[in-house]
Design an enzyme around this catalytic site. Structure first.
Site, PDB file in Angstrom:
ATOM      1  N   ARG A   1      51.872  49.496  54.443  1.00 20.47           N
ATOM      2  CA  ARG A   1      53.231  49.723  54.946  1.00 20.47           C
ATOM      3  C   ARG A   1      53.245  49.311  56.404  1.00 20.47           C
ATOM      4  NH1 ARG A   1      56.323  55.398  56.387  1.00 20.47           N
ATOM      5  NH2 ARG A   1      55.494  54.898  58.428  1.00 20.47           N
TER       6      ARG A   1
ATOM      7  N   TYR B   1      60.772  55.113  64.612  1.00 15.25           N
ATOM      8  CA  TYR B   1      60.094  55.827  63.531  1.00 15.25           C
ATOM      9  C   TYR B   1      58.872  55.027  63.054  1.00 15.25           C
ATOM     10  CZ  TYR B   1      58.527  57.010  58.987  1.00 15.25           C
ATOM     11  OH  TYR B   1      57.684  57.297  57.957  1.00 15.25           O
TER      12      TYR B   1
ATOM     13  N   ASP C   1      59.514  51.276  55.391  1.00 14.11           N
ATOM     14  CA  ASP C   1      60.267  52.533  55.254  1.00 14.11           C
ATOM     15  C   ASP C   1      61.426  52.541  56.248  1.00 14.11           C
ATOM     16  OD1 ASP C   1      61.095  55.173  55.001  1.00 14.11           O
ATOM     17  OD2 ASP C   1      59.098  56.046  55.306  1.00 14.11           O
TER      18      ASP C   1
ATOM     19  N   HIS D   1      63.487  55.158  56.420  1.00 15.27           N
ATOM     20  CA  HIS D   1      63.580  56.578  56.779  1.00 15.27           C
ATOM     21  C   HIS D   1      64.995  57.126  56.797  1.00 15.27           C
ATOM     22  CE1 HIS D   1      61.346  60.072  58.598  1.00 15.27           C
ATOM     23  NE2 HIS D   1      60.483  59.595  57.734  1.00 15.27           N
TER      24      HIS D   1
ATOM     25  N   GLU E   1      61.692  51.553  51.318  1.00 10.88           N
ATOM     26  CA  GLU E   1      61.731  53.004  51.071  1.00 10.88           C
ATOM     27  C   GLU E   1      62.862  53.689  51.825  1.00 10.88           C
ATOM     28  OE1 GLU E   1      57.964  54.737  52.040  1.00 10.88           O
ATOM     29  OE2 GLU E   1      58.837  56.705  52.417  1.00 10.88           O
TER      30      GLU E   1
ATOM     31  N   GLU F   1      60.838  61.342  48.860  1.00 16.25           N
ATOM     32  CA  GLU F   1      59.864  62.230  49.512  1.00 16.25           C
ATOM     33  C   GLU F   1      60.483  63.561  49.931  1.00 16.25           C
ATOM     34  OE1 GLU F   1      58.632  59.603  52.718  1.00 16.25           O
ATOM     35  OE2 GLU F   1      59.763  60.778  54.163  1.00 16.25           O
TER      36      GLU F   1
ATOM     37  N   ARG G   1      59.251  58.984  44.714  1.00 15.99           N
ATOM     38  CA  ARG G   1      58.260  59.340  45.745  1.00 15.99           C
ATOM     39  C   ARG G   1      57.952  60.832  45.848  1.00 15.99           C
ATOM     40  NH1 ARG G   1      55.599  57.585  49.265  1.00 15.99           N
ATOM     41  NH2 ARG G   1      56.686  58.266  51.144  1.00 15.99           N
TER      42      ARG G   1
ATOM     43  N   GLU H   1      50.691  56.805  48.422  1.00 14.65           N
ATOM     44  CA  GLU H   1      50.623  56.702  49.879  1.00 14.65           C
ATOM     45  C   GLU H   1      49.348  57.381  50.375  1.00 14.65           C
ATOM     46  OE1 GLU H   1      53.802  58.738  51.901  1.00 14.65           O
ATOM     47  OE2 GLU H   1      53.339  57.786  53.816  1.00 14.65           O
TER      48      GLU H   1
ATOM     49  N   TRP I   1      66.655  61.510  61.107  1.00 19.44           N
ATOM     50  CA  TRP I   1      65.420  61.042  61.761  1.00 19.44           C
ATOM     51  C   TRP I   1      64.636  60.151  60.804  1.00 19.44           C
ATOM     52  CZ3 TRP I   1      60.163  62.311  60.521  1.00 19.44           C
ATOM     53  CH2 TRP I   1      59.234  61.640  61.368  1.00 19.44           C
TER      54      TRP I   1
HETATM   55  C1  GCO Z   1      56.327  58.713  54.761  1.00 22.07           C
HETATM   56  C2  GCO Z   1      57.208  59.669  55.424  1.00 22.07           C
HETATM   57  C3  GCO Z   1      56.592  60.590  56.426  1.00 22.07           C
HETATM   58  C4  GCO Z   1      57.592  61.668  56.798  1.00 22.07           C
HETATM   59  C5  GCO Z   1      56.902  62.971  57.021  1.00 22.07           C
HETATM   60  C6  GCO Z   1      57.856  64.061  57.453  1.00 22.07           C
HETATM   61  O1  GCO Z   1      56.843  57.770  54.200  1.00 22.07           O
HETATM   62  O2  GCO Z   1      55.148  58.968  54.744  1.00 22.07           O
HETATM   63  O3  GCO Z   1      58.427  59.112  55.767  1.00 22.07           O
HETATM   64  O4  GCO Z   1      56.087  59.935  57.531  1.00 22.07           O
HETATM   65  O5  GCO Z   1      58.312  61.312  57.918  1.00 22.07           O
HETATM   66  O6  GCO Z   1      56.245  63.316  55.856  1.00 22.07           O
HETATM   67  O7  GCO Z   1      57.195  65.269  57.525  1.00 22.07           O
HETATM   68 MG    MG Z   2      58.884  57.826  54.048  1.00 24.85          MG
END
Ligand code: GCO
Ligand code: MG
Length: 402
Positions: free
Chosen positions: A147, A159, A210, A212, A236, A262, A283, A339, A402
């Site tokens: 990634r 991020y 990602d 996010h 993602e 996630e 995820r 991951e 975020w």
């Molecule tokens: C990822 C995630 C993490 C999250 C984290 C938040 O793809 O691994 O986006 O980096 O930001 O798990 O607690």
């Molecule tokens: Mg993520």
């Protein structure tokens, strides 16, 4: 096989973890990960104050019954705190069942469906050159999937940009830090980043990215379309997925594979995404989605619709969750990828684990149960420290995802 003791251990070997430890009358122990990044103590209290007293005296062998008892029996269903707590109990019971049977958990789940678990590592850099260098370093270590994230010009603290070379740490001690965000600047930059990675390093590895949860569906659709030639393994969390039907719009515009989930805590968060074939990878994690029992249910639904698994494996999930994910990954038919964000040495010393990386794959090991031991004495040397995820604001000061 009655449960004699149910204990919650909160520790912070580099970052906070909440662990449930169950002990049976015969002395078998089982571990479950109950860590909810930035809201850790809520799950610890849910377990200690409301769940642990119900577990003492229960038959540890009755995994499904205990799951239903805690889910339906609470009346108040779902939500990250509840599902994380149930997930920890469920994982600990699978650990115990494995030890009782003298088998690694993946054997109880049907045995190996593959030889190893394909994982992706996390490359990042402050700019494109650094990100390419970090990606090359992962490839040289044998990773087959990476990634890639990088700092966005004009924005500080984008991020996904790690503070250290191999470790990424998305939680700050004290109160939340605030980061500035501009979707426009990101959308101008992200294609250049990913195209540069491909033009420097080629197409002979899986490339992931990602977003996010930062885009609207139409912005997401545009990015997916723009990135089709980059041939991503997945894109993602393009948009927040509380509104599952919003993914229809994204899906209609792009063939870039989509991953999400996630932050989901149950099958109800993803049933439309899966049944309408709006995503390619789900995820959800063992810890946050009700344990191995519930994750298997999600995977079975997903299998009907050609959706594969891609379990969340960030470092805010403890090695207990990672081990549980690997037993699940090895056995589930519609596995996609796992991951793998490596924990620090401090964390690995507290959670001694059998799983190991080799040639781009993780292997859970052959120890009975999950193959993770918690060193409680060492854990006691790392008391809880208040920590939060950052908060993001757009350039005019509006709070953004975020
Ligand atoms: C990822 C995630 C993490 C999250 C984290 C938040 O793809 O691994 O986006 O980096 O930001 O798990 O607690
Ligand atoms: Mg993520």
């Amino acid at each position: 096989m009655r449960i004699r003791e149910a204990k919650v251990v909160v520790c912070s070997p580099g970052r906070n973890f909440v662990t449930l430890k169950l002990t049976t009358e015969s002395g078998l122990t089982g571990l479950g990960d109950a860590t909810l990044n930035g809201r850790e103590l809520a799950v610890a209290s849910y377990l200690e104050d409301h769940v642990c007293p119900l577990l003492v005296g229960r038959d540890a062998a009755r995994i499904e019954d205990t799951w239903q008892y805690l889910y339906r029996g609470a009346y108040w269903r779902r939500g990250p705190v509840t599902m994380n707590a149930i997930g920890a109990v469920d994982t600990a019971l699978w650990d115990i069942k494995g030890k009782a049977a003298g088998m690694p958990v993946y054997q109880l789940l049907g045995g190996r469906a593959r030889d190893g678990v394909l994982v992706y590592g996390h490359a990042s850099g402050r700019d494109i050159a650094e990100a390419i260098e970090a990606t090359a370093s992962y490839l040289s270590k044998g990773y087959r999937a990476v990634r890639v994230q990088a700092g966005v010009p004009g924005l500080q603290d984008a991020y996904g940009v790690g503070k250290g070379a191999m470790f990424y740490e998305p939680a700050d001690p004290g109160f939340p830090s605030e980061h500035a965000w501009s979707t426009e600047q990101y959308l101008r930059f992200a294609p250049t980043l990913l195209e540069s990675v491909r033009s420097e390093l080629g197409f002979d590895f899986h490339l992931l990215h990602d977003a996010h949860h930062r885009l609207t569906p139409i912005q997401a659709a545009g990015l997916g379309k723009r990135l089709e030639d980059v041939s991503l393994f997945w894109l993602e969390d393009l948009a927040p997925a509380e509104l599952q039907e919003s993914f229809r719009l994204i899906r209609h515009h792009t063939t870039t594979p989509l991953a999400v989930g996630e932050v989901f805590d149950s099958i109800w968060d993803c049933k439309d995404l899966i049944a309408e074939q709006l995503i390619d990878y789900i995820r959800c994690s063992v810890a946050h989605t009700g344990g191995i029992t519930h994750l298997r249910r999600i995977a079975s639904l997903a299998d009907l619709y050609h959706v594969r698994t891609g379990c969340h494996g960030a470092t805010d999930l403890s090695p207990v969750c990672m081990a549980a994910a690997l037993h699940f990954d090895l056995s589930v038919p519609n596995f996609g990828i796992q991951e793998y964000m490596r924990h620090t040495e401090e964390t690995d010393a507290v959670f001694r684990h059998q799983y190991a990386f080799e040639d781009g794959y993780l292997h859970p090991g052959e120890e009975p149960g999950l193959g993770v031991e918690l060193d409680e004495q060492l854990a006691a040397r790392y008391p809880y420290e208040r920590a939060y995820l950052p908060v993001t604001r757009t350039l005019d000061g509006t709070v953004h995802s975020w």
